[in-house]
Design an enzyme around this catalytic site. Structure first.
Site, PDB file in Angstrom:
ATOM      1  CD  GLN A  25      -2.838  -1.373   2.129  1.00 28.80           C
ATOM      2  OE1 GLN A  25      -2.573  -1.617   3.257  1.00 28.80           O
ATOM      3  NE2 GLN A  25      -4.029  -0.695   2.030  1.00 28.80           N
ATOM      4  NE  ARG A  82       0.078  -4.438  11.730  1.00 34.26           N
ATOM      5  CZ  ARG A  82      -1.053  -4.727  11.138  1.00 34.26           C
ATOM      6  NH1 ARG A  82      -2.083  -3.961  11.203  1.00 34.26           N
ATOM      7  NH2 ARG A  82      -1.269  -5.848  10.263  1.00 34.26           N
ATOM      8  CG  HIS A 127      -1.024  -5.991   5.266  1.00 35.86           C
ATOM      9  ND1 HIS A 127      -1.133  -5.253   6.680  1.00 35.86           N
ATOM     10  CD2 HIS A 127      -2.140  -5.667   4.605  1.00 35.86           C
ATOM     11  CE1 HIS A 127      -2.291  -4.521   6.622  1.00 35.86           C
ATOM     12  NE2 HIS A 127      -2.841  -4.958   5.347  1.00 35.86           N
ATOM     13  CG  ASN A 171      -3.417  -7.122   8.054  1.00 39.74           C
ATOM     14  OD1 ASN A 171      -3.543  -6.619   9.159  1.00 39.74           O
ATOM     15  ND2 ASN A 171      -4.229  -7.027   7.067  1.00 39.74           N
ATOM     16  CD  GLU A 172      -7.786  -6.500   8.381  1.00 33.37           C
ATOM     17  OE1 GLU A 172      -8.278  -6.841   7.271  1.00 33.37           O
ATOM     18  OE2 GLU A 172      -8.060  -5.685   9.056  1.00 33.37           O
ATOM     19  CG  ASN A 334      -6.130  -5.016  11.953  1.00 31.68           C
ATOM     20  OD1 ASN A 334      -5.429  -4.941  12.954  1.00 31.68           O
ATOM     21  ND2 ASN A 334      -5.792  -5.770  10.799  1.00 31.68           N
ATOM     22  CE1 TYR A 336      -9.533   0.894   9.436  1.00 34.12           C
ATOM     23  CE2 TYR A 336      -9.501  -1.586   9.577  1.00 34.12           C
ATOM     24  CZ  TYR A 336      -9.292  -0.488   9.307  1.00 34.12           C
ATOM     25  OH  TYR A 336      -7.760  -0.045   9.119  1.00 34.12           O
ATOM     26  CD  GLU A 402      -5.224  -2.703   9.685  1.00 32.07           C
ATOM     27  OE1 GLU A 402      -6.240  -2.283   9.062  1.00 32.07           O
ATOM     28  OE2 GLU A 402      -4.368  -3.541   9.203  1.00 32.07           O
ATOM     29  CD1 TRP A 453      -5.906   2.218   7.201  1.00 32.79           C
ATOM     30  CD2 TRP A 453      -4.178   1.030   7.895  1.00 32.79           C
ATOM     31  NE1 TRP A 453      -5.380   1.665   6.043  1.00 32.79           N
ATOM     32  CE2 TRP A 453      -4.424   0.896   6.490  1.00 32.79           C
ATOM     33  CE3 TRP A 453      -3.100   0.154   8.258  1.00 32.79           C
ATOM     34  CZ2 TRP A 453      -3.614   0.213   5.584  1.00 32.79           C
ATOM     35  CZ3 TRP A 453      -2.403  -0.627   7.574  1.00 32.79           C
ATOM     36  CH2 TRP A 453      -2.521  -0.461   6.228  1.00 32.79           C
ATOM     37  CD  GLU A 460      -8.556   0.843   1.614  1.00 34.51           C
ATOM     38  OE1 GLU A 460      -7.352   0.749   2.286  1.00 34.51           O
ATOM     39  OE2 GLU A 460      -9.537   0.106   2.244  1.00 34.51           O
ATOM     40  CD1 TRP A 461      -6.716  -2.717   1.002  1.00 37.19           C
ATOM     41  CD2 TRP A 461      -5.008  -3.864  -0.310  1.00 37.19           C
ATOM     42  NE1 TRP A 461      -5.790  -3.208   1.904  1.00 37.19           N
ATOM     43  CE2 TRP A 461      -4.472  -3.632   1.120  1.00 37.19           C
ATOM     44  CE3 TRP A 461      -4.123  -4.674  -1.048  1.00 37.19           C
ATOM     45  CZ2 TRP A 461      -3.358  -4.302   1.562  1.00 37.19           C
ATOM     46  CZ3 TRP A 461      -2.993  -4.971  -0.798  1.00 37.19           C
ATOM     47  CH2 TRP A 461      -2.399  -4.828   0.720  1.00 37.19           C
TER      48      TRP A 461
HETATM   49  C1  BGC Z   1      -6.405  -3.678   6.132  1.00 36.31           C
HETATM   50  C2  BGC Z   1      -5.839  -2.500   5.408  1.00 36.31           C
HETATM   51  C3  BGC Z   1      -6.828  -1.558   4.765  1.00 36.31           C
HETATM   52  C4  BGC Z   1      -7.666  -1.257   5.909  1.00 36.31           C
HETATM   53  C5  BGC Z   1      -8.837  -0.203   5.379  1.00 36.31           C
HETATM   54  C6  BGC Z   1      -7.702  -3.399   6.762  1.00 36.31           C
HETATM   55  O1  BGC Z   1      -8.522  -4.353   6.341  1.00 36.31           O
HETATM   56  O2  BGC Z   1      -5.448  -4.477   6.874  1.00 36.31           O
HETATM   57  O3  BGC Z   1      -4.877  -2.938   4.680  1.00 36.31           O
HETATM   58  O4  BGC Z   1      -6.332  -0.423   4.234  1.00 36.31           O
HETATM   59  O5  BGC Z   1      -8.492  -2.203   6.406  1.00 36.31           O
HETATM   60  O6  BGC Z   1      -9.902  -1.000   4.473  1.00 36.31           O
END
Ligand code: BGC
Length: 502
Positions: A25, A82, A127, A171-172, A334, A336, A402, A453, A460-461
């Site tokens: 990223q 990180r 990751h 990661n995840e 992680n 959100y 995150e 994060w 962003e993927w």
């Molecule tokens: C991931 C990150 C991603 C972030 C926001 C997480 O799922 O580890 O790589 O950018 O969320 O989508």
């Protein structure tokens, strides 16, 4: 006192405050100095995969600008960072007897520069940017990957473990498995048969159908768990006594709240969802050693109904269960967002999103929304999730590896209020961290650190550069990739300096 009111108070004196990023990223330098292709290089270079037709070829150019990154972190007053290592930069053929000296030198310089500035590196081994050559040999869909990952982990502990004391293996794995090997939105872009059926009603997916009777996303969850365990054992046996560090995994989870708390069906739906998302990986490592009972029984039943002779969810042997169980030194989380859950019924089935889950996930329409479609802002969800993890998995040390908030990027805005005055992100950080504090002081959760994060806007993927998570704005049109602090950087710094809230 209103549960939602902010509290004052402080975190532990040795609390880790950091920001997080990932190699693909931010680094760029995708084919420089001997780095080989990763599955993400391949995926992002394939037409139609990324929303804005971009890729991580240059990204934030941190391969060249890592010193700038360290300086902005120094200004933030973080004590930790990180980052993730690019496997294909370090071992371009996947073979640890042929490392890439330039790749090793890059991470040595970065790690040394961090330590010179009193910032402790927290390093993720993987990751999602698997070397393409390993993918072509079966990747996560082959048992051989377990040995390859162990070899890679061993190489990294040996090369950097004298200075790195905090490691994350993977990661995840949940997101990597479901988006990479189920939905196909992420590299390597494999779409499971059942996902294809479930999503066929969506226009843009109408013509996609890749038969995948093995159900790749469950298969790879097994190899990822075994690979994680192999790396942890490698550290435990060969490095722990001399290097004295900690190793774990970062698991993502939304909080799941029953839609109607007084309805036992909704309460059950929330638990079922948590079992099949967080529990999928947490139960093997932090619990019994195996996938959750509910998940095993449920998928076995579904498989039977489909006329299959055995469950699509693979089984672990007794020996493997023992090998995976307890392979952690802390719980990396992680987080959100949050969802409301209700049981699938004839009125809501059009919202079914997951082939194997009979749970419908919905947002509360009153919740604020960030710049990503999936990201609703629900600070109290973090506290409830921390409490749930603490209770379910025996009060482990938890590090939030995150947490953060996105803004939708306006391609015409390059500076000024529109990109720098990120009031929503400021409120997100303050309120989520305050809820984490409540979890510590009011619920007894053993929280050891928090990583925002992200340090920088980055790739962003699937969303490319259309969604921004950075507390620093990056101008991707500028060849210098100038970094400018957003207002949220100052807000985060204030919390760090206070080690909590006044
Ligand atoms: C991931 C990150 C991603 C972030 C926001 C997480 O799922 O580890 O790589 O950018 O969320 O989508």
């Amino acid at each position: 006192m209103d549960e939602k009111e902010a509290i004052s108070g402080h975190f532990r004196d040795d609390f880790l405050w950091g920001t997080a990023t990932a190699s693909y990223q931010i680094e760029g330098g995708w084919n420089e100095d001997g780095k080989s292709q990763s599955v993400w290089d391949k995926h992002a270079h394939t037409e139609g995969k990324i929303d804005d037709q971009t890729n991580g070829d240059i990204a934030c150019d941190s391969y060249h600008k890592y010193k700038d990154d360290v300086q902005i972190m120094k200004n933030l007053k973080v004590n930790s960072y990180r980052l993730s290592l690019s496997w294909s930069r370090l071992l371009p053929t996947g073979d640890s007897s042929a490392p890439n000296a330039a790749g090793v030198a890059y991470y040595n310089k970065l790690i040394d520069n961090l330590l010179e500035n009193n910032i402790k590196p927290c390093v993720t081994l993987y990751h999602w940017d698997l070397p393409q050559c390993l993918h072509e040999n079966g990747g996560w869909q082959s048992d051989d990957i377990v040995e390859k990952f162990k070899e890679y982990a061993n190489f990294c502990f040996n090369a950097f473990g004298d200075r790195v004391k905090l490691w994350i293996t993977i990661n995840e794995p949940h997101v990597n498995a479901t988006l990479g090997y189920g939905l196909g939105h992420h590299a390597p872009g494999i779409m499971g048969r059942k996902y294809a059926v479930c999503f066929r009603r969506l226009d843009y997916l109408k013509n996609i159908y890749i038969p995948d009777p093995m159900n790749a996303c469950y298969m790879v969850s097994r190899t990822m768990l075994l690979a994680h365990a192999a790396a942890w054992h490698e550290y435990d046996t060969n490095y722990r006594s001399k290097q004295n560090g900690m190793v774990s995994i970062s698991l993502n989870s939304d909080w799941a709240e029953p839609k109607d708390a007084s309805n036992p069906k909704d309460a059950a739906a929330a638990i079922e969802y948590l079992q099949c998302s967080l529990g999928w990986f947490a139960n093997p490592i932090f619990g019994s050693g195996d996938f959750p009972v509910y998940m095993r029984e449920h998928i076995a039943q579904k498989s039977k109904e489909e006329g299959l002779s055995k469950s699509r969810l693979p089984e672990f042997s007794e020996e493997e269960i023992k090998y995976i169980k307890g392979t952690y030194d802390f719980f990396g989380l992680n987080h959100y967002t949050t969802r409301l859950c209700e049981q699938l019924n004839e009125h809501n089935e059009m919202h079914k999103f997951h082939p194997d889950l009979d749970v419908i996930l919905l947002p509360d329409p009153t919740w604020d929304r960030a710049g990503s479609l999936w990201l609703y802002i629900v600070p109290w969800g973090l506290r409830r999730l921390l409490k749930y993890i603490s209770k379910t998995y025996g009060n482990p040390k938890i590090i939030i590896t995150e947490n953060g908030c996105s803004t939708k990027h306006d391609p015409n805005a390059t500076s000024g209020l529109a990109v720098l005055e990120d009031t929503q992100r400021c409120n997100y950080l303050k309120s989520y961290i305050n809820e984490a504090l409540k979890a510590v002081v009011q619920d007894g959760v053993d929280l050891r650190g928090y990583f925002a994060w992200s340090l920088l806007d980055n790739f962003e993927w699937k969303a490319g550069y259309t969604e921004r998570f950075g507390i620093h704005y990056v101008d991707f049109k500028d060849p210098e990739r100038k970094r400018t602090p957003r207002k949220s950087a100052a807000v985060f710094r204030e919390i760090i300096v206070e080690n909590g809230f006044k």
